[in-house]
Motif scaffolding. Structure first.
Motif, PDB file in Angstrom:
ATOM      1  N   LEU A  68       0.825  -1.204   0.000  1.00  0.00           N
ATOM      2  CA  LEU A  68       0.000   0.000   0.000  1.00  0.00           C
ATOM      3  C   LEU A  68       0.861   1.256   0.000  1.00  0.00           C
ATOM      4  O   LEU A  68       0.669   2.171  -0.829  1.00  0.00           O
ATOM      5  N   VAL A  69       1.825   1.315   0.907  1.00  0.00           N
ATOM      6  CA  VAL A  69       2.678   2.498   1.021  1.00  0.00           C
ATOM      7  C   VAL A  69       3.535   2.665  -0.226  1.00  0.00           C
ATOM      8  O   VAL A  69       3.660   3.775  -0.771  1.00  0.00           O
ATOM      9  N   GLY A  70       4.132   1.569  -0.697  1.00  0.00           N
ATOM     10  CA  GLY A  70       4.955   1.651  -1.907  1.00  0.00           C
ATOM     11  C   GLY A  70       4.151   2.112  -3.112  1.00  0.00           C
ATOM     12  O   GLY A  70       4.614   2.947  -3.901  1.00  0.00           O
ATOM     13  N   GLY A  71       2.929   1.588  -3.261  1.00  0.00           N
ATOM     14  CA  GLY A  71       2.084   2.011  -4.364  1.00  0.00           C
ATOM     15  C   GLY A  71       1.722   3.488  -4.287  1.00  0.00           C
ATOM     16  O   GLY A  71       1.704   4.187  -5.309  1.00  0.00           O
TER      17      GLY A  71
ATOM     18  N   ALA B 123      -1.288   9.011   6.976  1.00  0.00           N
ATOM     19  CA  ALA B 123      -2.317   8.324   7.749  1.00  0.00           C
ATOM     20  C   ALA B 123      -2.142   6.818   7.709  1.00  0.00           C
ATOM     21  O   ALA B 123      -2.367   6.121   8.711  1.00  0.00           O
ATOM     22  N   ALA B 124      -1.731   6.283   6.546  1.00  0.00           N
ATOM     23  CA  ALA B 124      -1.525   4.836   6.439  1.00  0.00           C
ATOM     24  C   ALA B 124      -0.405   4.362   7.348  1.00  0.00           C
ATOM     25  O   ALA B 124      -0.518   3.324   8.023  1.00  0.00           O
ATOM     26  N   LEU B 125       0.692   5.120   7.398  1.00  0.00           N
ATOM     27  CA  LEU B 125       1.804   4.739   8.273  1.00  0.00           C
ATOM     28  C   LEU B 125       1.409   4.805   9.744  1.00  0.00           C
ATOM     29  O   LEU B 125       1.905   4.039  10.573  1.00  0.00           O
ATOM     30  N   ALA B 126       0.492   5.713  10.070  1.00  0.00           N
ATOM     31  CA  ALA B 126       0.110   5.884  11.472  1.00  0.00           C
ATOM     32  C   ALA B 126      -1.008   4.939  11.905  1.00  0.00           C
ATOM     33  O   ALA B 126      -1.035   4.501  13.058  1.00  0.00           O
ATOM     34  N   LEU B 127      -1.923   4.599  11.001  1.00  0.00           N
ATOM     35  CA  LEU B 127      -3.155   3.932  11.414  1.00  0.00           C
ATOM     36  C   LEU B 127      -3.360   2.529  10.841  1.00  0.00           C
ATOM     37  O   LEU B 127      -4.164   1.775  11.392  1.00  0.00           O
ATOM     38  N   VAL B 128      -2.678   2.180   9.776  1.00  0.00           N
ATOM     39  CA  VAL B 128      -2.854   0.844   9.200  1.00  0.00           C
ATOM     40  C   VAL B 128      -1.802  -0.088   9.797  1.00  0.00           C
ATOM     41  O   VAL B 128      -0.602   0.173   9.695  1.00  0.00           O
ATOM     42  N   PRO B 129      -2.216  -1.176  10.448  1.00  0.00           N
ATOM     43  CA  PRO B 129      -1.246  -2.097  11.059  1.00  0.00           C
ATOM     44  C   PRO B 129      -0.304  -2.715  10.025  1.00  0.00           C
ATOM     45  O   PRO B 129      -0.683  -2.941   8.878  1.00  0.00           O
ATOM     46  N   ALA B 130       0.912  -2.972  10.455  1.00  0.00           N
ATOM     47  CA  ALA B 130       1.916  -3.585   9.576  1.00  0.00           C
ATOM     48  C   ALA B 130       1.695  -5.092   9.536  1.00  0.00           C
ATOM     49  O   ALA B 130       2.374  -5.857  10.215  1.00  0.00           O
ATOM     50  N   LEU B 131       0.745  -5.529   8.730  1.00  0.00           N
ATOM     51  CA  LEU B 131       0.429  -6.947   8.640  1.00  0.00           C
ATOM     52  C   LEU B 131       1.590  -7.705   8.013  1.00  0.00           C
ATOM     53  O   LEU B 131       2.131  -7.288   6.987  1.00  0.00           O
ATOM     54  N   PRO B 132       1.982  -8.829   8.594  1.00  0.00           N
ATOM     55  CA  PRO B 132       3.123  -9.573   8.050  1.00  0.00           C
ATOM     56  C   PRO B 132       2.758 -10.254   6.741  1.00  0.00           C
ATOM     57  O   PRO B 132       1.607 -10.605   6.494  1.00  0.00           O
ATOM     58  N   GLY B 133       3.777 -10.428   5.872  1.00  0.00           N
ATOM     59  CA  GLY B 133       3.567 -11.188   4.647  1.00  0.00           C
ATOM     60  C   GLY B 133       3.595 -12.681   4.936  1.00  0.00           C
ATOM     61  O   GLY B 133       3.801 -13.125   6.058  1.00  0.00           O
ATOM     62  N   ARG B 134       3.387 -13.437   3.876  1.00  0.00           N
ATOM     63  CA  ARG B 134       3.400 -14.902   3.996  1.00  0.00           C
ATOM     64  C   ARG B 134       4.401 -15.469   2.990  1.00  0.00           C
ATOM     65  O   ARG B 134       4.003 -16.040   1.968  1.00  0.00           O
ATOM     66  N   PRO B 135       5.694 -15.304   3.256  1.00  0.00           N
ATOM     67  CA  PRO B 135       6.714 -15.760   2.301  1.00  0.00           C
ATOM     68  C   PRO B 135       6.913 -17.270   2.338  1.00  0.00           C
ATOM     69  O   PRO B 135       7.905 -17.782   2.837  1.00  0.00           O
ATOM     70  N   ALA B 136       5.943 -18.002   1.841  1.00  0.00           N
ATOM     71  CA  ALA B 136       6.004 -19.464   1.863  1.00  0.00           C
ATOM     72  C   ALA B 136       6.747 -19.974   0.631  1.00  0.00           C
ATOM     73  O   ALA B 136       6.287 -19.811  -0.495  1.00  0.00           O
ATOM     74  N   GLY B 137       7.912 -20.588   0.845  1.00  0.00           N
ATOM     75  CA  GLY B 137       8.630 -21.228  -0.249  1.00  0.00           C
ATOM     76  C   GLY B 137       9.295 -20.244  -1.185  1.00  0.00           C
ATOM     77  O   GLY B 137       9.472 -19.070  -0.898  1.00  0.00           O
TER      78      GLY B 137
END
Length: 521
Positions: A86-89, A188-202
């Motif tokens: 989100l932030v990068g986009g 606002a995104a950096l302050a209020l949106v939680p940093a959800l972890p990715g799922r780097p499977a494999g």
């Protein structure tokens, strides 16, 4: 502490509602960028000496990059983290917007519009995926309803914003306005949106994103440029064949690799596939309508860009109200009836609009647009909820991207098909009523008005009147096509969507989520 530890499986994350406000704002900015350019095209043609082909590419560069990268962007967001995507986009979108405002040529503007599309491709699927991750089953439908309302508002606020800016400022303002908007959403995104972890499977699935992006790019390009160069020309057929080969190769690879970017088995779930198809139908009708309606307001009715844009405000308000209340309608009627009713309402509004004339007053047009908006609002949120309910939560990023692709492909196809129908009908109508029309006047309405400017007053008035009447009748034919597509979508919803199946899918996913969260704890 893990993000899941902060989330009650029923209530959701404690910061979910402030985060939702930020996600909705991000979506408004993204969808606004998709339509804000429409009112600025005449100004761009003058300032950059842009040809008709240049204007098409300025518009299509964003769409092409956006649509072709949605699924790869969703997959990358799932792997490396949704807030990062989100932030990068948003950063890429802001940079592209600032550079587009300073472009000195049509070529530069086309390139920066493509960069803006890349940024938007990461933003849109991330917003819905974060909502699915933060909200529990009890509130998720409500959150998606509000998210869908934001999308509808952004689509229609684009022309209004563009018209307002062009009343007072130069064409670059339609891009430069994004920079402070995106900056505010980013903070606002950096302050209020939680940093959800990715799922780097494999292993990282490198061939998957490449094949998917290339195949979707070829598909979107052939749809967008088909009316211009001919659907059955060698180039169009070759590009369509390449799109099929690339997408089949993508499907073959994803079904056989041990670590696929997209689990294509999602499409075996009828609710997911049907919801995506119905969203495509909805956006086909909407974008097919908007493509000709904005020209009708400005060229036939002679409204200023601001007034033409404000004509869509009732649509935006109706979309917001209907989408915001759609979860309560679904609770009473079920998803199947709500979606079918919404598409039928759209069809009825489109049917009414097909009776427009060259002198139809502004107020009836605005009211009919409100009816169409209310119908759309009753479709998008329930269809999105039904589709997301059909897949496990960890599939949400790619499922969200697939849903966005369905919307985008539906819209692109609507513009291409309705544009082709209207163009052919306009030519036939004008030459039928005025066989001696000047060369080029039958190409499009803009060309007819330009040809009239070089004629004596009496001849000019005759040509303008004939061209306006021909375009209005052609628009009516295109609007009838959109109404028929929406009505077929309503029938398909009644046949494809089964309320019991959708309910069972939601219950299965709730059980899975509760079990997974309990195990993680």
């Amino acid at each position: 502490m893990r993000t899941e530890d902060l989330t009650d499986p029923d209530a959701g994350h404690p910061g979910r509602w402030p985060a939702l406000a930020v996600l909705c704002a991000a979506l408004v900015v993204t969808t606004l960028d998709n339509t804000v350019l429409n009112t600025a095209l005449p100004a761009l043609a003058d300032a950059l000496t842009a040809s008709t082909a240049d204007l098409q590419w300025i518009n299509n560069a964003y769409t092409l990059a956006f649509a072709s990268l949605l699924i790869p962007a969703g997959g990358l967001g799932a792997r490396f983290g949704l807030r990062r995507a989100l932030v990068g986009g948003l950063v890429v979108l802001a940079v592209g917007s600032a550079a587009a405002a300073a472009a000195g040529s049509a070529g530069q503007l086309i390139a920066w519009r493509a960069v803006m599309g890349v940024g938007a491709a990461f933003v849109m699927p991330a917003t819905l995926s974060v909502i699915v991750a933060l909200f529990g089953p009890r509130e998720r439908a409500r959150a998606i309803a509000l998210w869908s309302a934001s999308a509808g508002i952004g689509i229609v606020l684009g022309p209004v914003t563009g018209g307002l800016l062009l009343e007072h400022l130069a064409w670059g303002s339609v891009f430069l306005v994004n920079v402070p908007l995106v900056a505010a959403v980013l903070v606002a995104a950096l302050a209020l949106v939680p940093a959800l972890p990715g799922r780097p499977a494999g292993r990282f699935d490198a061939p998957g994103p490449l094949l998917c992006a290339a195949g979707l790019a070829a598909l979107v390009d052939v749809i967008v440029r088909g009316p211009e160069r001919g659907w059955l020309t060698g180039w169009s057929l070759a590009e369509a064949g390449a799109a099929v080969v690339l997408l089949v190769a993508f499907a073959w690879w994803e079904l056989r690799t041990a670590w696929p970017m997209v689990d294509l088995r999602m499409f075996t779930r009828r609710a997911f596939t049907a919801a995506g198809a119905l969203l495509a139908v909805t956006f086909f009708a909407l974008f097919g309508l908007l493509f000709v309606y904005t020209q009708y307001l400005q060229l036939v009715r002679g409204f200023s860009p601001l007034k033409a844009g404000s004509g869509a405000l009732p649509f935006a308000v109706a979309v917001a109200l209907a989408a915001g209340a759609s979860d309560r309608v679904v609770a009473r009627l079920g998803a199947r009836r709500t979606i079918a009713g919404g598409l039928a309402t759209m069809a009825s509004g489109l049917l009414c609009l097909s009776f427009a004339t060259t002198t139809t007053a502004f107020l009836p047009l605005a009211l009919v647009m409100a009816v169409i908006g209310a119908g759309m609002g009753l479709v998008t949120a329930p269809a999105g909820t039904a589709g997301m309910a059909a897949v496990p939560r960890e599939k949400a990023p790619t499922a969200s991207a697939v849903s966005s692709v369905a919307r985008e492909l539906g819209g692109v196809l609507g513009i291409a098909v309705v544009g082709t129908v209207v163009s052919a009908a306009y030519r036939a109508e004008l030459l039928g009523s005025l066989p001696a029309a000047p060369a080029g006047a039958a190409d499009d309405l803009t060309a007819a008005h330009a040809a009239a400017a070089a004629l004596p007053p009496d001849s000019a008035g005759q040509l303008v009147d004939a061209a306006n009447a021909a375009f209005t009748r052609a628009m009516n034919a295109g609007t009838l096509l959109c109404a028929a597509i929406a009505l077929l979508g309503a029938l398909a919803a009644l046949l494809w969507l089964d309320r019991a199946r959708v309910g069972k899918a939601e219950k299965r996913r709730q059980t899975y989520e509760n079990f997974s969260i309990s195990n993680e704890r």
